[in-house]
Design an enzyme around this catalytic site. Structure first.
Site, PDB file in Angstrom:
ATOM      1  N   LEU A 135       0.019 146.473  42.125  1.00 48.84           N
ATOM      2  CA  LEU A 135       0.316 146.971  43.468  1.00 48.84           C
ATOM      3  C   LEU A 135      -0.969 147.262  44.244  1.00 48.84           C
ATOM      4  O   LEU A 135      -0.989 148.006  45.208  1.00 48.84           O
ATOM      5  CB  LEU A 135       1.209 148.216  43.397  1.00 48.84           C
ATOM      6  CG  LEU A 135       2.582 147.977  42.753  1.00 48.84           C
ATOM      7  CD1 LEU A 135       3.359 149.282  42.607  1.00 48.84           C
ATOM      8  CD2 LEU A 135       3.416 146.974  43.558  1.00 48.84           C
ATOM      9  N   SER A 137      -4.107 148.686  43.544  1.00 48.82           N
ATOM     10  CA  SER A 137      -4.840 149.946  43.639  1.00 48.82           C
ATOM     11  C   SER A 137      -6.326 149.685  43.889  1.00 48.82           C
ATOM     12  O   SER A 137      -6.973 150.448  44.599  1.00 48.82           O
ATOM     13  CB  SER A 137      -4.623 150.805  42.400  1.00 48.82           C
ATOM     14  OG  SER A 137      -5.084 150.151  41.254  1.00 48.82           O
ATOM     15  N   ASP A 182      -4.559 141.399  49.458  1.00 50.28           N
ATOM     16  CA  ASP A 182      -4.378 142.809  49.096  1.00 50.28           C
ATOM     17  C   ASP A 182      -5.172 143.729  50.022  1.00 50.28           C
ATOM     18  O   ASP A 182      -4.662 144.751  50.498  1.00 50.28           O
ATOM     19  CB  ASP A 182      -4.790 143.041  47.636  1.00 50.28           C
ATOM     20  CG  ASP A 182      -4.088 142.078  46.690  1.00 50.28           C
ATOM     21  OD1 ASP A 182      -3.070 141.485  47.101  1.00 50.28           O
ATOM     22  OD2 ASP A 182      -4.556 141.908  45.547  1.00 50.28           O
TER      23      ASP A 182
END
Ligand code: GLA
Length: 398
Positions: A135, A137, A182
């Site tokens: 996800l 980080s 991302d």
């Protein structure tokens, strides 16, 4: 449903904990940066294609006091560990043993390389993004760092440019050859919206998330290692595809330039595995655009088909799914009210992303809890996420 002890805590109360740990009553600043979940458009970013992520309400906070010294000292609350680095002589060549501070130091290095002034600080950071779940980080830590390191009052580059600087930190300093998705999602997020990012022009448009669908993430509990070698192999297979197609097709510089017809007429000249990788990427770009339309029209059947096709393609053509991800998707697809389900992120483990009718979240969680462990021997986690705004400074009450 929630993830982790702090997921539902307000920023103010988390900031209070950080301030205490920093141990100062003087002026401090707070920056935040969210993780992301990708709705669709997987392994397309480094092929100059399209992606559709959303920034989510799991995020990094850095609370800090600016310093005159050209160095950063930071404590990671979750690990109870303090690390520091000096700006002088900072370079990928002099990086020490691997550590989370590399993401901050790499961002400082990349900002300086891009000609941006930076300032030192002493800070404390804490995250509600599950580590190792895919996800993002690390991208969130990089984007939070761009805000903490920036000298106030100096112009900030456009979102896409800043995301590219953070991506460079990860590529060159940390040594992970990721695409731009991302960092871009963490930088550009908008509440209630997904982001349609064009990874050729590094520009984006927002697209509203349907109010009548919940976004649910299922973590397989099998650590997503951005398995560097598998990821890099996929990248070079795509590059080989481009090279071989470009020998016959003038003007092709990335898979973004290749459509299904062009791929079909060049297919025989590609090694079989390269042809399959290219087929995934070429068709996935089309699925991204179709998903934007389906979200706009509230076409739930189309969303289900598109997510299923993306997952199957990542499993069979791109070969980055896993038995755990496949099991999680299969379990979700059996649950009434689950509209669409697929693996999200790089693959090889990590999470699935699910669009769910409100009221069916509980049933999805129950089905996962009842069946996933039996099938895989692993402990899953299920949590609802919301699309939130991207990284930035947070106003603190005086
Ligand atoms: C990882 C990378 C991204 C992207 C995805 C796959 O998350 O960091 O750049 O390539 O995998 O879509």
């Amino acid at each position: 449903m929630s993830f982790g002890p702090t997921a539902n805590q307000s920023i103010a109360s988390r900031a209070g904990v950080l301030r205490k740990r920093l141990g100062t009553t003087g002026p401090v600043k707070l920056v935040r940066a969210p993780g992301r979940v990708n709705l669709i458009g997987e392994h397309t970013d480094y092929n100059e294609g399209l992606v559709l992520p959303a920034a989510i309400d799991r995020e990094f906070l850095i609370l800090f006091e600016p310093w005159d010294r050209p160095e950063v000292q930071m404590t990671a609350l979750d690990m109870d560990e303090t690390r520091s680095f000096a700006f002088e002589g900072l370079s990928p060549e002099t990086r020490g043993a691997r550590s989370w501070i590399d993401y901050v130091a790499g961002t400082a290095w990349a900002m300086r390389e891009a000609g941006l002034p930076i300032r030192g600080f002493r800070g404390v950071m804490q995250s509600t993004i599950p580590v190792g779940s895919g996800l993002s980080s690390s991208a969130a830590l990089e984007m939070a760092s761009t805000w903490a390191l920036a000298v106030p009052g100096t112009p900030r580059p456009a979102t896409g440019v800043m995301a590219a600087i953070a991506q460079r930190a990860e590529n060159r300093y940390v040594g992970v050859n990721c695409g731009i998705m991302d960092q871009f999602a963490s930088a550009a997020g908008e509440a209630g919206h997904a982001l349609l990012i064009d990874c050729r022009t590094n520009t984006f448009k927002t697209t509203p998330m349907p109010a009548d669908l919940s976004l649910v993430v299922c973590d397989t509990g099998s650590p997503h290692r951005l398995d560097a070698s598998a990821y890099n192999t996929r990248r070079s297979e795509c590059e080989l595809g481009v090279k071989l197609i470009a020998e016959r097709e003038p003007g092709v510089t990335a898979l973004r330039d290749v459509d299904e017809e062009m791929l079909a007429r060049n297919r025989d000249r590609l090694p079989e595995v390269v042809a399959r990788r290219c087929e995934h990427v070429v068709k996935e770009d089309g699925r991204v655009m179709a998903t934007v339309v389906a979200l706009r029209d509230g076409d739930l059947d189309a969303l289900g088909r598109l997510f299923a096709a993306s997952h199957a393609s990542l499993r069979d053509l791109y070969e980055v799914s896993s038995a755990e991800l496949d099991a999680m998707v299969e379990i979700a697809n059996e649950v009434p009210g689950v509209v669409a389900s697929r693996m999200t992120g790089a693959g090889f483990g990590g999470c699935t992303v699910n669009l769910v009718r409100p009221g069916a979240e509980e049933a999805l969680q129950d089905a996962v809890m009842a069946n996933y462990g039996k099938r895989t021997g692993l402990t899953p986690r299920v949590f609802i996420v919301a699309a939130v705004e991207g990284a930035g400074e947070v106003e603190l009450d005086a």
